[in-house]
Design an enzyme around this catalytic site. Structure first.
Site, PDB file in Angstrom:
ATOM      1  N   GLU A  58      47.609  85.401 -77.619  1.00 57.02           N
ATOM      2  CA  GLU A  58      48.191  85.083 -78.915  1.00 57.02           C
ATOM      3  C   GLU A  58      49.129  83.892 -78.796  1.00 57.02           C
ATOM      4  O   GLU A  58      49.698  83.633 -77.739  1.00 57.02           O
ATOM      5  CB  GLU A  58      48.963  86.292 -79.420  1.00 57.02           C
ATOM      6  N   LEU A  72      67.791  89.229 -70.911  1.00 58.28           N
ATOM      7  CA  LEU A  72      68.823  90.058 -70.259  1.00 58.28           C
ATOM      8  C   LEU A  72      68.792  91.489 -70.804  1.00 58.28           C
ATOM      9  O   LEU A  72      68.557  92.439 -70.071  1.00 58.28           O
ATOM     10  CB  LEU A  72      70.190  89.407 -70.475  1.00 58.28           C
ATOM     11  N   ASN A  73      69.126  91.647 -72.056  1.00 58.68           N
ATOM     12  CA  ASN A  73      68.921  92.910 -72.801  1.00 58.68           C
ATOM     13  C   ASN A  73      69.726  94.114 -72.338  1.00 58.68           C
ATOM     14  O   ASN A  73      69.453  95.238 -72.774  1.00 58.68           O
ATOM     15  CB  ASN A  73      67.439  93.316 -72.800  1.00 58.68           C
ATOM     16  N   SER A 113      60.799  81.378 -70.712  1.00 57.96           N
ATOM     17  CA  SER A 113      61.588  82.609 -70.753  1.00 57.96           C
ATOM     18  C   SER A 113      61.089  83.572 -69.686  1.00 57.96           C
ATOM     19  O   SER A 113      59.901  83.857 -69.599  1.00 57.96           O
ATOM     20  CB  SER A 113      61.430  83.243 -72.138  1.00 57.96           C
ATOM     21  N   CYS A 165      50.471  91.783 -69.334  1.00 53.13           N
ATOM     22  CA  CYS A 165      51.639  91.533 -68.473  1.00 53.13           C
ATOM     23  C   CYS A 165      51.879  92.763 -67.611  1.00 53.13           C
ATOM     24  O   CYS A 165      51.693  93.888 -68.057  1.00 53.13           O
ATOM     25  CB  CYS A 165      52.875  91.261 -69.334  1.00 53.13           C
ATOM     26  N   CYS A 206      58.441  96.224 -75.194  1.00 50.83           N
ATOM     27  CA  CYS A 206      57.433  95.174 -75.431  1.00 50.83           C
ATOM     28  C   CYS A 206      56.035  95.774 -75.485  1.00 50.83           C
ATOM     29  O   CYS A 206      55.635  96.516 -74.585  1.00 50.83           O
ATOM     30  CB  CYS A 206      57.518  94.158 -74.296  1.00 50.83           C
ATOM     31  N   CYS A 247      58.343  95.819 -69.508  1.00 50.06           N
ATOM     32  CA  CYS A 247      59.571  95.988 -70.291  1.00 50.06           C
ATOM     33  C   CYS A 247      59.278  97.032 -71.371  1.00 50.06           C
ATOM     34  O   CYS A 247      58.254  96.952 -72.051  1.00 50.06           O
ATOM     35  CB  CYS A 247      59.973  94.665 -70.946  1.00 50.06           C
ATOM     36  N   GLY A 265      52.972  87.712 -71.256  1.00 49.47           N
ATOM     37  CA  GLY A 265      53.028  87.396 -69.830  1.00 49.47           C
ATOM     38  C   GLY A 265      54.382  86.936 -69.343  1.00 49.47           C
ATOM     39  O   GLY A 265      55.265  86.580 -70.116  1.00 49.47           O
ATOM     40  N   GLU A 266      54.529  86.988 -68.027  1.00 47.90           N
ATOM     41  CA  GLU A 266      55.749  86.523 -67.352  1.00 47.90           C
ATOM     42  C   GLU A 266      55.399  85.179 -66.707  1.00 47.90           C
ATOM     43  O   GLU A 266      54.669  85.128 -65.707  1.00 47.90           O
ATOM     44  CB  GLU A 266      56.178  87.581 -66.320  1.00 47.90           C
ATOM     45  N   CYS A 314      54.988  79.120 -79.916  1.00 50.21           N
ATOM     46  CA  CYS A 314      55.173  80.126 -78.864  1.00 50.21           C
ATOM     47  C   CYS A 314      53.815  80.378 -78.220  1.00 50.21           C
ATOM     48  O   CYS A 314      52.845  80.667 -78.918  1.00 50.21           O
ATOM     49  CB  CYS A 314      55.724  81.405 -79.491  1.00 50.21           C
ATOM     50  N   CYS A 325      57.544  89.145 -79.758  1.00 52.25           N
ATOM     51  CA  CYS A 325      56.966  89.151 -78.414  1.00 52.25           C
ATOM     52  C   CYS A 325      55.960  90.262 -78.186  1.00 52.25           C
ATOM     53  O   CYS A 325      56.262  91.435 -78.320  1.00 52.25           O
ATOM     54  CB  CYS A 325      58.085  89.289 -77.386  1.00 52.25           C
ATOM     55  N   ASN A 334      63.361  94.693 -84.433  1.00 52.20           N
ATOM     56  CA  ASN A 334      62.584  94.978 -85.645  1.00 52.20           C
ATOM     57  C   ASN A 334      62.020  96.363 -85.522  1.00 52.20           C
ATOM     58  O   ASN A 334      61.188  96.574 -84.648  1.00 52.20           O
ATOM     59  CB  ASN A 334      61.318  94.111 -85.682  1.00 52.20           C
TER      60      ASN A 334
HETATM   61  S1  SF4 Z   1      58.826  91.164 -72.523  1.00 52.68           S
HETATM   62 FE1  SF4 Z   1      57.664  89.535 -71.511  1.00 52.68          FE
HETATM   63  S2  SF4 Z   1      57.910  90.030 -69.299  1.00 52.68           S
HETATM   64 FE2  SF4 Z   1      58.453  91.895 -70.412  1.00 52.68          FE
HETATM   65  S3  SF4 Z   1      56.522  93.075 -70.510  1.00 52.68           S
HETATM   66 FE3  SF4 Z   1      56.666  91.822 -72.396  1.00 52.68          FE
HETATM   67  S4  SF4 Z   1      55.504  89.992 -71.945  1.00 52.68           S
HETATM   68 FE4  SF4 Z   1      55.980  90.956 -69.975  1.00 52.68          FE
END
Ligand code: SF4
Length: 355
Positions: free
Chosen positions: A97, A223-224, A199, A117, A124, A121, A167-168, A110, A340, A298
């Protein structure tokens, strides 16, 4: 079999054109046509001689494979998210996406660096896909080129790119940096380095590697959380690279004059949005040149609540009191799931259970 050209650097294109017996300077023309002029059909590359165009289009020549748009979702706020299909014949197919967000004289695009991924997290939706595969440099830069081309008629003067889709990026380092170099190359897409932001969830070896790059994008850290205990619970990657290790990597990162880190902080109501959290984060970021983006959650498919407007203001106020720039950013395109990782997972009908 034609050679895939999208994502190739100027040097790689030089090797390709010389292998065809052409003079090396043709590579610069090809590079320009691909990335600066966005010509994806050899016949339209009128800066190349006709016989070379014909050879490029032949079975022994090259090919330019852009991500294919599967669906477009137009938000009421003007954002467009794209569901894209990549791969095929010789590369594993996947859906990814990207989002195009026009606003105040600029578009922010973006893009994704991996399909799915592995980082997991808990806030996510992409995490629920697991890692499907790394994207190639061509698939990464291709998302930007498709979004620019799709909106060619209404492009605003400035383009920002954020590597914040699926993805990271630092776990697909080489392909991501190869794409970023083309974006930042004045002879390529020619974006300003300060307009491109990578990021990361905090992959310390990747941050150390990025520190060595001569040309690099801005770095944003997701960070979160205000303590290891909290971050371990939200982002299991923290067990591998705990806060002290991550922030040490930030402290030794050679920021240039006027460069700073962006710390992204998703505010989850009742989880990480108390005044004590804000004070702890201020202490964590001491002596790190930073700005903080506060992103109110959200409500959606995961079991978190939005923070109250009062808690957002109080949280931000504590940063401002201590002289740390802090901004509240609402995700764009909320009605089309442009936050995200929320896009492909919904399309793939992944069960959206609690983590
Ligand atoms: S926030 Fe980013 S790094 Fe974390 S699981 Fe989602 S896509 Fe992967």
């Amino acid at each position: 079999m034609p050679v895939e050209l999208l994502g190739k650097s100027a040097e790689e294109l030089r090797a390709f054109v010389t292998s065809l017996g052409e003079p090396a300077y043709r590579a610069a023309q090809l590079y320009r046509a691909l990335y600066a002029e966005r010509r994806f059909d050899f016949a339209a590359m009128t800066n190349l001689p006709a016989d070379l165009r014909a050879r490029l289009a032949s079975a022994e020549g090259g090919r330019i494979t852009l991500p294919r748009i599967v669906r477009r979702f137009q938000s009421v706020d003007g954002s467009i998210r794209y569901l894209l299909s990549i791969g095929g014949e010789d590369v594993k197919p996947a859906q990814i996406e990207s989002v195009f967000m026009p606003r105040e004289g600029r578009q922010t695009i973006c893009i994704s660096t991996q399909a799915g991924c592995a980082v997991d997290c808990h806030f996510c939706l992409t995490a629920q896909l697991g890692l499907i595969r790394n994207l190639t440099a061509g698939e990464i830069i291709g998302q930007l080129l498709v979004a620019l081309e799709e909106n060619r008629e209404q492009l605003l003067p400035q383009t920002n790119v954020v590597l914040m889709g699926q993805g990271e990026p630092l776990l697909n380092y080489d392909a991501t940096l190869a794409a970023v170099r083309i974006m930042l190359d004045p002879k390529g897409v020619a974006l300003a380095p300060r307009h491109v932001t990578l990021s990361t969830s905090g992959i310390v070896p990747g941050i150390d590697r990025l520190a060595q790059e001569k040309i690099r994008p801005n770095l944003a850290i997701s960070l979160n959380a205000s303590s290891d205990e909290q971050r371990d619970a939200l982002m299991p990657i923290n067990r591998k690279y705990p806060l002290a290790v991550l922030l040490d990597a930030c402290r030794r990162y050679p920021l240039r004059p006027r460069e700073y880190f962006t710390f992204e902080y998703v505010l989850l109501g009742g989880v990480n949005d108390s005044p004590e959290d804000a004070r702890r984060v201020v202490r964590l970021l001491a002596h790190i040149r930073s700005k903080v983006n506060l992103i109110p959650w959200n409500p959606g498919n995961l079991p978190y609540r939005a923070p109250t407007p009062e808690s957002i203001e109080a949280f931000r106020g504590i940063f401002l009191e201590k002289g740390v720039p802090a901004f509240v950013r609402y995700s764009r395109g909320q009605d089309v799931f442009a936050a995200c990782g929320q896009l492909a997972s919904i399309e793939s009908a992944i069960p959206l259970s609690a983590p």
